[in-house]
Design a protein around this motif. Structure first.
Motif, PDB file in Angstrom:
ATOM      1  N   PHE A  72       0.782  -1.217   0.095  1.00  0.00           N
ATOM      2  CA  PHE A  72      -0.003   0.228  -0.023  1.00  0.00           C
ATOM      3  C   PHE A  72       0.981   1.238  -0.037  1.00  0.00           C
ATOM      4  N   PRO A  73       0.616   2.147  -0.821  1.00  0.00           N
ATOM      5  CA  PRO A  73       1.529   3.482  -0.849  1.00  0.00           C
ATOM      6  C   PRO A  73       1.446   4.270   0.315  1.00  0.00           C
ATOM      7  N   GLU A  74       2.471   4.930   0.289  1.00  0.00           N
ATOM      8  CA  GLU A  74       2.655   5.762   1.854  1.00  0.00           C
ATOM      9  C   GLU A  74       1.479   7.320   1.258  1.00  0.00           C
ATOM     10  N   PRO A  75       0.972   7.707   2.455  1.00  0.00           N
ATOM     11  CA  PRO A  75       0.055   8.790   2.018  1.00  0.00           C
ATOM     12  C   PRO A  75       0.632   9.722   1.126  1.00  0.00           C
ATOM     13  N   LEU A  76      -0.304  10.450   0.484  1.00  0.00           N
ATOM     14  CA  LEU A  76       0.042  11.343  -0.708  1.00  0.00           C
ATOM     15  C   LEU A  76       0.683  12.777   0.088  1.00  0.00           C
ATOM     16  N   ILE A  77       1.574  13.100  -0.585  1.00  0.00           N
ATOM     17  CA  ILE A  77       2.057  14.439  -0.040  1.00  0.00           C
ATOM     18  C   ILE A  77       1.707  15.560  -1.126  1.00  0.00           C
ATOM     19  N   ILE A  78       1.015  16.424  -0.419  1.00  0.00           N
ATOM     20  CA  ILE A  78       0.388  17.575  -1.325  1.00  0.00           C
ATOM     21  C   ILE A  78       1.426  18.810  -0.930  1.00  0.00           C
ATOM     22  N   GLY A  79       2.030  19.327  -2.206  1.00  0.00           N
ATOM     23  CA  GLY A  79       3.137  20.345  -1.682  1.00  0.00           C
ATOM     24  C   GLY A  79       4.369  19.962  -1.504  1.00  0.00           C
ATOM     25  N   ARG A  80       4.919  20.684  -0.584  1.00  0.00           N
ATOM     26  CA  ARG A  80       6.263  20.332   0.138  1.00  0.00           C
ATOM     27  C   ARG A  80       6.230  19.181   1.115  1.00  0.00           C
ATOM     28  N   ALA A  81       7.238  18.288   1.309  1.00  0.00           N
ATOM     29  CA  ALA A  81       7.310  17.363   2.337  1.00  0.00           C
ATOM     30  C   ALA A  81       7.365  17.995   3.577  1.00  0.00           C
ATOM     31  N   PRO A  82       6.681  17.329   4.442  1.00  0.00           N
ATOM     32  CA  PRO A  82       6.702  17.745   5.763  1.00  0.00           C
ATOM     33  C   PRO A  82       7.889  17.183   6.693  1.00  0.00           C
ATOM     34  N   ARG A  83       8.506  17.996   7.528  1.00  0.00           N
ATOM     35  CA  ARG A  83       9.426  17.580   8.423  1.00  0.00           C
ATOM     36  C   ARG A  83       9.344  16.070   9.105  1.00  0.00           C
ATOM     37  N   LEU A  84       8.223  15.924   9.733  1.00  0.00           N
ATOM     38  CA  LEU A  84       8.090  14.724  10.498  1.00  0.00           C
ATOM     39  C   LEU A  84       7.649  13.446   9.715  1.00  0.00           C
ATOM     40  N   ARG A  85       7.926  12.354  10.252  1.00  0.00           N
ATOM     41  CA  ARG A  85       7.652  10.953   9.462  1.00  0.00           C
ATOM     42  C   ARG A  85       6.228  10.861   9.760  1.00  0.00           C
ATOM     43  N   SER A  86       5.362  10.149   8.785  1.00  0.00           N
ATOM     44  CA  SER A  86       4.234   9.755   8.946  1.00  0.00           C
ATOM     45  C   SER A  86       4.086   8.133   9.484  1.00  0.00           C
ATOM     46  N   ALA A  87       4.139   8.110  11.123  1.00  0.00           N
ATOM     47  CA  ALA A  87       4.317   6.698  11.427  1.00  0.00           C
ATOM     48  C   ALA A  87       3.759   7.140  13.013  1.00  0.00           C
ATOM     49  N   PRO A  88       3.114   6.054  13.585  1.00  0.00           N
ATOM     50  CA  PRO A  88       2.359   6.142  14.803  1.00  0.00           C
ATOM     51  C   PRO A  88       3.238   6.494  15.960  1.00  0.00           C
ATOM     52  N   GLY A  89       4.667   6.376  16.053  1.00  0.00           N
ATOM     53  CA  GLY A  89       5.323   6.690  17.017  1.00  0.00           C
ATOM     54  C   GLY A  89       5.405   6.003  18.100  1.00  0.00           C
ATOM     55  N   PRO A  90       5.737   6.531  19.299  1.00  0.00           N
ATOM     56  CA  PRO A  90       5.740   5.869  20.547  1.00  0.00           C
ATOM     57  C   PRO A  90       4.175   5.766  21.231  1.00  0.00           C
ATOM     58  N   LEU A  91       4.056   4.766  21.864  1.00  0.00           N
ATOM     59  CA  LEU A  91       2.597   4.758  22.682  1.00  0.00           C
ATOM     60  C   LEU A  91       2.384   5.940  23.722  1.00  0.00           C
ATOM     61  N   THR A  92       1.313   6.384  23.760  1.00  0.00           N
ATOM     62  CA  THR A  92       1.269   7.557  24.820  1.00  0.00           C
ATOM     63  C   THR A  92       1.050   6.815  26.266  1.00  0.00           C
ATOM     64  N   THR A  93       1.305   7.390  27.392  1.00  0.00           N
ATOM     65  CA  THR A  93       0.894   7.069  28.617  1.00  0.00           C
ATOM     66  C   THR A  93      -0.034   7.786  29.236  1.00  0.00           C
ATOM     67  N   ALA A  94      -0.727   8.861  28.344  1.00  0.00           N
ATOM     68  CA  ALA A  94      -1.790   9.700  29.024  1.00  0.00           C
ATOM     69  C   ALA A  94      -3.097   8.942  29.406  1.00  0.00           C
ATOM     70  N   ASN A  95      -3.536   9.371  30.608  1.00  0.00           N
ATOM     71  CA  ASN A  95      -4.562   8.729  31.194  1.00  0.00           C
ATOM     72  C   ASN A  95      -6.048   8.757  30.327  1.00  0.00           C
ATOM     73  N   ARG A  96      -6.585   7.507  29.962  1.00  0.00           N
ATOM     74  CA  ARG A  96      -7.723   7.539  29.386  1.00  0.00           C
ATOM     75  C   ARG A  96      -7.420   7.950  27.696  1.00  0.00           C
ATOM     76  N   ALA A  97      -6.149   7.647  27.061  1.00  0.00           N
ATOM     77  CA  ALA A  97      -5.892   7.971  25.904  1.00  0.00           C
ATOM     78  C   ALA A  97      -6.669   6.893  24.869  1.00  0.00           C
ATOM     79  N   GLY A  98      -7.135   7.417  23.824  1.00  0.00           N
ATOM     80  CA  GLY A  98      -7.455   6.251  22.807  1.00  0.00           C
ATOM     81  C   GLY A  98      -6.542   5.832  21.815  1.00  0.00           C
TER      82      GLY A  98
END
Length: 285
Positions: free
Chosen positions: A9-35
């Motif tokens: 499956f292709p990566e999400p389409l970039i419209i215009g200039r490329a963003p600085r951050l990667r498009s990846a879920p990253g670390p799990l959040t530890t916030a209380n009641r996070a979805g």
């Protein structure tokens, strides 16, 4: 049986200039009641196709923060569909909890009297006040400071049994989450005020404090039209012509996308727009 090889499956389409951050879920959040990082929902009804997604923004993914947006898609009896999107205020520690509770209460507190239209302005105010009261009740139950739950809320109720294919949509909101209609390839704001307000402003009304600030509008969803409810994580990049045209090309022609295709389209990337993003699309077919 030979294994069938399919392309990735292709990566999400970039419209215009490329963003600085990667498009990846990253670390799990530890916030209380996070979805979860991402929420996906939809329905195929008689004359209506619904697709909805809520995605944690790249900045929140990078920092391990929770998704502060929420959404809900539910039937009201057999005759109407309720849609809700909420955007928790970024400065409030438990706004992700507030957004979820606002969407839940939007369904639980909806009065049957509103299904016949708004007789007076007090009807939507009473409804949003009931939503706010429910949020306050849940905050006390969970020992959460009410002020930390602040969130926008936009609610649309659609007549699922409209005559001759056209369906009345009642839309209410507190805050800057919005609604748009895609008609013949052109995006039109359902709230006229949105065309005259700067999207760069960070100030917004929010529940539970500002229930009396509810704004109300109606529109008609005809076959071939698309109603979009969204948080500012989508509304802000849509201020750019390239994004508006791309979404109109995807969503304004032919058959509505599958759930998987919708999520891919919805995950497009634009430089400087890395906020949480939530949208519900309803096609009249």
């Amino acid at each position: 049986m030979d294994k069938v090889m399919t392309p990735r499956f292709p990566e999400p389409l970039i419209i215009g200039r490329a963003p600085r951050l990667r498009s990846a879920p990253g670390p799990l959040t530890t916030a209380n009641r996070a979805g979860p990082d991402t929420e996906l929902d939809g329905a195929d009804l008689d004359g209506l196709v619904i697709r909805g997604a809520s995605v944690r923004g790249d900045y929140h993914r990078y920092d391990g923060m929770p998704r502060q947006d929420a959404m809900a898609i539910r039937m009201l009896g057999e005759s109407h569909v309720l849609l809700a999107v909420a955007d928790g205020l970024g400065s409030r520690e438990m706004s992700h909890f507030g957004a979820v509770e606002a969407c839940r209460a939007a369904l639980d507190e909806y009065p049957a009297s509103l299904l016949d239209g708004f007789e007076t302005r007090s009807d939507p105010v009473a409804y949003f006040t009931a939503v706010a009261d429910s949020m306050i009740y849940q905050a006390k139950n969970e020992n959460v400071e009410v002020a930390q739950m602040a969130t926008t809320l936009t609610v649309a109720v659609i007549d699922a049994q409209g005559q001759q294919g056209s369906r009345l949509c009642q839309i209410m909101r507190v805050g800057d989450s919005t609604a748009m209609l895609l008609h013949r390839g052109v995006w039109v704001s359902c709230f006229v005020e949105d065309d005259n307000q700067p999207l760069a402003s960070s100030a917004t009304y929010a529940l539970p404090d500002d229930a009396a600030r509810v704004e109300v509008t109606t529109c008609v969803l005809s076959p071939g039209d698309l109603l979009l409810l969204c948080t500012d994580g989508l509304a802000k990049p849509m201020a750019g012509q390239a994004v508006r045209e791309q979404l109109a090309d995807w969503w304004g022609q032919g058959t509505p996308p599958s759930l998987a295709e919708f999520l891919w389209q919805f995950s497009f990337r634009v430089k400087s727009h890395d906020d949480d993003r939530t949208a519900i699309c309803v096609w009249g077919v």
